[in-house]
Design an enzyme around this catalytic site. Structure first.
Site, short mmCIF file in Angstrom:
data_model
loop_
_atom_site.label_atom_id
_atom_site.label_comp_id
_atom_site.label_asym_id
_atom_site.label_seq_id
_atom_site.Cartn_x
_atom_site.Cartn_y
_atom_site.Cartn_z
CG ASP A 34 -2.73 -0.78 0.72
OD1 ASP A 34 -2.46 -1.68 2.19
OD2 ASP A 34 -2.94 -0.88 -0.30
CG ASP A 179 -7.67 -2.57 -0.80
OD1 ASP A 179 -6.80 -2.44 -1.26
OD2 ASP A 179 -7.58 -3.26 0.55
C1 DX5 Z 1 -6.39 1.33 2.66
C2 DX5 Z 1 -4.90 0.48 1.77
C3 DX5 Z 1 -5.89 -1.26 2.46
C4 DX5 Z 1 -5.75 -1.57 3.86
C5 DX5 Z 1 -6.02 -2.94 4.17
O1 DX5 Z 1 -6.14 2.13 1.74
O2 DX5 Z 1 -5.04 0.12 0.55
O3 DX5 Z 1 -5.53 -2.71 2.01
O4 DX5 Z 1 -4.12 -1.82 3.82
O5 DX5 Z 1 -5.98 -3.48 5.44
P1 DX5 Z 1 -7.10 -3.59 6.13
O6 DX5 Z 1 -6.84 -5.35 6.01
O7 DX5 Z 1 -7.07 -3.52 8.07
O8 DX5 Z 1 -8.18 -3.15 5.87
ZN ZN Z 2 -4.49 -1.87 -0.16
#
Ligand code: DX5
Ligand code: ZN
Length: 221
Positions: A34, A179
């Site tokens: 990310d 996501d």
């Molecule tokens: C948010 C990111 C995601 C997030 C996913 O901006 O794009 O990939 O980190 O993390 P969780 O699974 O904790 O929601």
């Molecule tokens: Zn992400």
């Protein structure tokens, strides 16, 4: 079988290598990287993600699923292409017009990398239809981009179903990746709606046993 792309955003900064090893061994299909620039979203994770990628370079052969949450997309493609990712995904909302989107798709492909386009929760799925025949992955944000650990926004599941219906009707080959906020309680909803890849960060990284969690996520147990 559902594929799991593990977001490394929330790993413990004290012991990243240990956790990256454990994730590598847990049965995940991709590392989800990310990248945030502090402009498109308020956080900036660029240096941290580069540091983790340098670790991964020496310990992992798993494919890299790079998610750019950035305004200057081309600048960040150039920064991250060196890690030879499986795919680079950028946000439709960061592009000024259709020409820029087409140019970025071409640019990523010319770097021998697969292309993903992501849309935020409030962006209509139909905005992305015209690009689907040209890309490999459509990343549907099920939370507002910018940080991990947020709850899944229920309305976004309908978007996955709408997209799935469109690609089936038009015979388009594209992965649907969900996501944000994916865990054992929400994975079934996004799977039944049509996602074939999910990003899971907190639900894996904060669990006691990564392998057990990944097995359950894959089998929706
Ligand atoms: C948010 C990111 C995601 C997030 C996913 O901006 O794009 O990939 O980190 O993390 P969780 O699974 O904790 O929601
Ligand atoms: Zn992400």
């Amino acid at each position: 079988m559902m594929e799991i792309s593990a977001s490394i955003l929330g790993i413990n900064e004290e012991s990243p290598i240990r956790q990256l090893y454990d994730l590598e061994a847990s049965g995940i299909n991709y590392f989800h990287i990310d990248v945030m620039d502090g402009k498109f979203v308020k956080n900036n994770t660029t240096d941290k993600m580069i540091e983790y990628l340098e670790c991964l370079n020496s310990i992992s052969v798993l494919p890299l699923d790079i998610h750019l949450m950035v305004s200057n997309i081309k600048e960040y493609i150039d920064k991250f292409i060196v890690f030879e990712p499986n795919n680079i995904t950028f946000h439709l909302e960061a592009c000024k017009d259709e020409n820029e989107v087409l140019e970025l798709i071409r640019y990523i492909k010319n770097n021998n990398c697969k292309v993903g386009i992501s849309i935020k929760p409030k962006t209509e799925v139909s905005e992305i239809y015209r690009y689907l025949p040209l890309i490999h992955t459509c990343l549907i944000m099920t939370v507002e981009p910018g940080e991990g650990g947020q709850p899944l926004i229920p309305e976004t599941v309908k978007k996955i179903a709408e997209l799935k219906k469109y690609i089936d009707k038009n015979n388009i080959e594209v992965d649907i990746e969900a996501d944000g906020g994916i865990n054992l309680d929400t994975i079934n909803d996004v799977k039944n709606a049509g996602a074939n890849i999910v990003v899971a960060g907190t639900s894996i990284v904060k669990s006691e046993n990564y392998t057990e969690t990944v097995r359950k996520l894959k089998n929706n147990l």
